[in-house]
Design a protein around this motif. Structure first.
Motif, mmCIF file in Angstrom:
data_model
loop_
_atom_site.group_PDB
_atom_site.id
_atom_site.type_symbol
_atom_site.label_atom_id
_atom_site.label_comp_id
_atom_site.label_asym_id
_atom_site.label_seq_id
_atom_site.Cartn_x
_atom_site.Cartn_y
_atom_site.Cartn_z
ATOM 1 N N ARG A 121 0.828 -1.202 0.000
ATOM 2 C CA ARG A 121 0.000 0.000 0.000
ATOM 3 C C ARG A 121 0.865 1.256 0.000
ATOM 4 N NH1 ARG A 121 -3.059 3.568 3.329
ATOM 5 N NH2 ARG A 121 -4.789 4.312 2.072
ATOM 6 N N GLU A 133 -5.619 -1.757 -5.395
ATOM 7 C CA GLU A 133 -6.068 -1.850 -3.998
ATOM 8 C C GLU A 133 -5.506 -3.119 -3.379
ATOM 9 O OE1 GLU A 133 -9.182 -0.637 -2.057
ATOM 10 O OE2 GLU A 133 -8.490 1.243 -2.911
ATOM 11 N N LEU A 136 -6.047 -7.426 3.168
ATOM 12 C CA LEU A 136 -5.569 -8.585 3.912
ATOM 13 C C LEU A 136 -6.598 -9.684 3.763
ATOM 14 C CD1 LEU A 136 -4.323 -7.354 7.385
ATOM 15 C CD2 LEU A 136 -3.169 -9.004 5.925
ATOM 16 N N GLY A 137 -6.170 -10.807 3.312
ATOM 17 C CA GLY A 137 -7.119 -11.904 3.151
ATOM 18 C C GLY A 137 -6.393 -13.191 2.833
ATOM 19 N N PRO A 143 -12.026 -12.667 -0.078
ATOM 20 C CA PRO A 143 -13.068 -11.689 0.282
ATOM 21 C C PRO A 143 -13.587 -10.962 -0.958
ATOM 22 C CG PRO A 143 -10.905 -10.780 0.750
ATOM 23 C CD PRO A 143 -10.672 -12.140 0.155
ATOM 24 N N ALA A 145 -16.437 -10.911 -4.343
ATOM 25 C CA ALA A 145 -17.763 -11.363 -4.772
ATOM 26 C C ALA A 145 -17.674 -12.348 -5.945
ATOM 27 C CB ALA A 145 -18.598 -10.150 -5.168
ATOM 28 N N MET B 1 -9.100 2.004 1.531
ATOM 29 C CA MET B 1 -9.746 1.354 0.388
ATOM 30 C C MET B 1 -10.752 2.286 -0.268
ATOM 31 S SD MET B 1 -12.669 -1.179 1.813
ATOM 32 C CE MET B 1 -13.998 -0.556 0.789
ATOM 33 N N LYS B 2 -10.936 2.091 -1.548
ATOM 34 C CA LYS B 2 -11.868 2.951 -2.286
ATOM 35 C C LYS B 2 -13.302 2.459 -2.113
ATOM 36 C CE LYS B 2 -8.781 4.756 -5.698
ATOM 37 N NZ LYS B 2 -7.606 4.064 -5.145
ATOM 38 N N LEU B 9 -16.381 -6.565 -3.317
ATOM 39 C CA LEU B 9 -15.948 -7.079 -2.018
ATOM 40 C C LEU B 9 -17.024 -8.021 -1.459
ATOM 41 C CD1 LEU B 9 -13.356 -6.089 -0.701
ATOM 42 C CD2 LEU B 9 -14.710 -4.588 0.733
ATOM 43 N N CYS B 11 -17.884 -10.977 2.016
ATOM 44 C CA CYS B 11 -17.444 -11.613 3.260
ATOM 45 C C CYS B 11 -16.594 -12.847 2.893
ATOM 46 C CB CYS B 11 -18.670 -12.040 4.066
ATOM 47 S SG CYS B 11 -18.260 -13.105 5.458
ATOM 48 N N ILE B 30 -10.180 5.438 5.134
ATOM 49 C CA ILE B 30 -8.933 5.206 5.878
ATOM 50 C C ILE B 30 -9.201 4.326 7.099
ATOM 51 C CG2 ILE B 30 -6.968 6.329 7.033
ATOM 52 C CD1 ILE B 30 -7.244 7.029 4.026
ATOM 53 N N GLU B 47 -5.822 2.109 8.530
ATOM 54 C CA GLU B 47 -4.833 2.722 7.641
ATOM 55 C C GLU B 47 -5.103 2.387 6.176
ATOM 56 O OE1 GLU B 47 -0.821 2.146 9.007
ATOM 57 O OE2 GLU B 47 -1.454 2.314 11.085
ATOM 58 N N GLY B 48 -6.370 2.379 5.846
ATOM 59 C CA GLY B 48 -6.753 2.188 4.443
ATOM 60 C C GLY B 48 -6.807 0.751 3.981
ATOM 61 N N ILE B 49 -6.441 -0.170 4.870
ATOM 62 C CA ILE B 49 -6.422 -1.585 4.459
ATOM 63 C C ILE B 49 -7.509 -2.385 5.163
ATOM 64 C CG2 ILE B 49 -5.044 -3.715 4.400
ATOM 65 C CD1 ILE B 49 -2.549 -1.860 4.402
ATOM 66 N N PRO B 50 -8.447 -2.937 4.387
ATOM 67 C CA PRO B 50 -9.448 -3.791 5.021
ATOM 68 C C PRO B 50 -8.832 -5.125 5.445
ATOM 69 C CG PRO B 50 -9.922 -3.483 2.666
ATOM 70 C CD PRO B 50 -8.627 -2.813 2.937
ATOM 71 N N ASN B 51 -9.088 -5.497 6.674
ATOM 72 C CA ASN B 51 -8.589 -6.790 7.161
ATOM 73 C C ASN B 51 -9.699 -7.814 6.996
ATOM 74 O OD1 ASN B 51 -7.726 -9.038 8.535
ATOM 75 N ND2 ASN B 51 -6.797 -7.902 10.212
ATOM 76 N N LEU B 52 -9.603 -8.555 5.915
ATOM 77 C CA LEU B 52 -10.636 -9.540 5.603
ATOM 78 C C LEU B 52 -10.142 -10.964 5.795
ATOM 79 C CD1 LEU B 52 -11.919 -7.449 2.667
ATOM 80 C CD2 LEU B 52 -13.404 -8.273 4.476
ATOM 81 N N LEU B 53 -9.195 -11.097 6.698
ATOM 82 C CA LEU B 53 -8.761 -12.445 7.074
ATOM 83 C C LEU B 53 -9.904 -13.107 7.831
ATOM 84 C CD1 LEU B 53 -5.149 -11.645 8.345
ATOM 85 C CD2 LEU B 53 -5.698 -13.104 6.394
#
Lengths: 287, 59
Positions: A121, A133, A136-137, A143, A145, B1-2, B9, B11, B30, B47-53
């Motif tokens: 980033r 973009e 974390l995944g 994550p 669609a 993220m935008k 996106l 789940c 942010i 900090e702009g990063i989605p944590n989708l773990l």
């Protein structure tokens, strides 16, 4: 493989790659380029087929020289496409992809190592990439669609997953009909000796997690992909894997004699594979 | 993220749409959260990063 074992592997891989980011960034300050492996990363990237122009056009710190190379996938990208990179690391292939798909396209990088995603980033920010973009995944639990991306790329990452079939199924799910999978990875021509198989270091070094070539391709097929092609195969990838500073540490740690290494080297190759998610409507019309 | 990337996106567990709550940032989020109503799970954006773990794999 048991669930516990799979979770253990994921943690080991994540911690291993977090360490690589830290090592790299600690010596890569602008004032000190002497000890950095950035030059080596560039050399290795040229060896696996990326051009000088491509390497110059991406953030300098995005290339950690960890991949087995996926320039064919990058070359196939078209203006406006949506691209998903599995295991995006510091973002190298994402930035190359972003340059190809342009302003109307978008690139999403998924990586499970927070340190990698942070680095990616900040690389994107520093070089003002608007169409990339990172999130974390896990590549086994994307994550993303259903039916939402045109191309799934991945560069020497899926071998690290303890559940590769699931990764292929996830890639299939997120691709639009007619979407394509374009990946490079390490696979085996013959089984590895036990001392390598059981080594955590060799797992992180993209070796112990690798499966037999047929098994790999069958996994892609079972996920539903059609028109699967092995675009390229390269033998002795260990030459460049083990040129890497991290990898030479693996050899030292394992105390592997050179003749044994030759044997291992002849068992492993890097391949580039492509596959298409069939458009079901078309299939029905045809039959 | 935008914000405009919300459409692709999902789940990581059930693949349903996520609801965005932005705390900082408008088009470029942010800080905030992504919520999955089906799993009743919150995913942080930091900090702009989605944590989708997956929830059991977060540090």
């Amino acid at each position: 493989m048991t669930k516990v074992r799979k979770e253990e592997i994921k943690k080991v891989v994540r911690d291993g790659y977090a360490k690589i980011v830290k090592q790299n960034s600690s010596c890569c300050t602008p004032a000190n380029s002497c000890c950095c492996n950035a030059d080596l990363a560039q050399d290795m990237s040229k060896k696996v087929g990326y051009t000088d122009e491509e390497l110059k056009a991406v953030p300098e710190n995005s290339n950690l020289g960890l991949g087995c190379g996926n320039p064919v996938a990058i070359a196939s990208l078209k203006e406006g496409e949506t691209v998903l990179d599995l295991g995006s690391g510091a973002g190298f292939d994402c930035f190359l992809a972003a340059n190809k798909v342009g302003k109307n396209g978008r690139v999403i990088g998924v990586d499970m190592t927070p340190e990698m995603v942070d680095k990616a980033r900040s690389n994107a920010r520093n070089d003002n990439y608007e169409n990339v973009e990172f999130r974390l995944g896990e590549i086994e639990n994307l994550p993303v669609a259903d039916n939402s991306v045109d191309v799934v790329i991945s560069n020497c990452v899926i071998n690290l997953s303890p559940d590769k079939e699931r990764v292929f199924r996830e890639a299939f799910r997120v691709l639009k009909p007619d979407g394509r999978l374009m990946i490079s990875d390490m696979v085996l021509l013959k089984e590895l000796p036990d001392f390598i198989k059981n080594s955590v270091e060799a797992y992180i070094g993209c070796l112990s997690g690798a499966v037999m070539r047929n098994e790999y391709v069958e996994g892609i097929k079972r996920a539903g992909f059609q028109d699967i092609r092995i675009i390229d195969e390269k033998s002795s990838p260990l030459d460049y894997i083990f040129n890497d500073a991290n990898a030479s540490a693996i050899i030292e740690n394992l105390e592997i004699p050179s003749e044994k290494m030759k044997e291992v080297s002849s068992s492993v190759i890097s391949i580039k594979v492509s596959g298409i998610k069939p458009n079901k409507k078309c299939d029905i019309e045809l039959t | 993220m935008k914000r405009d990337l919300m459409d692709i996106l999902a789940c990581p567990m059930c693949k349903c749409d996520l609801e965005l709550e932005a705390v900082e940032g408008d088009e470029e989020i942010i800080t905030g959260t992504l919520y999955c109503a089906k799993c009743d799970e919150f995913y942080p954006i930091e900090e702009g990063i989605p944590n989708l773990l997956p929830p059991d794999f977060r540090r």
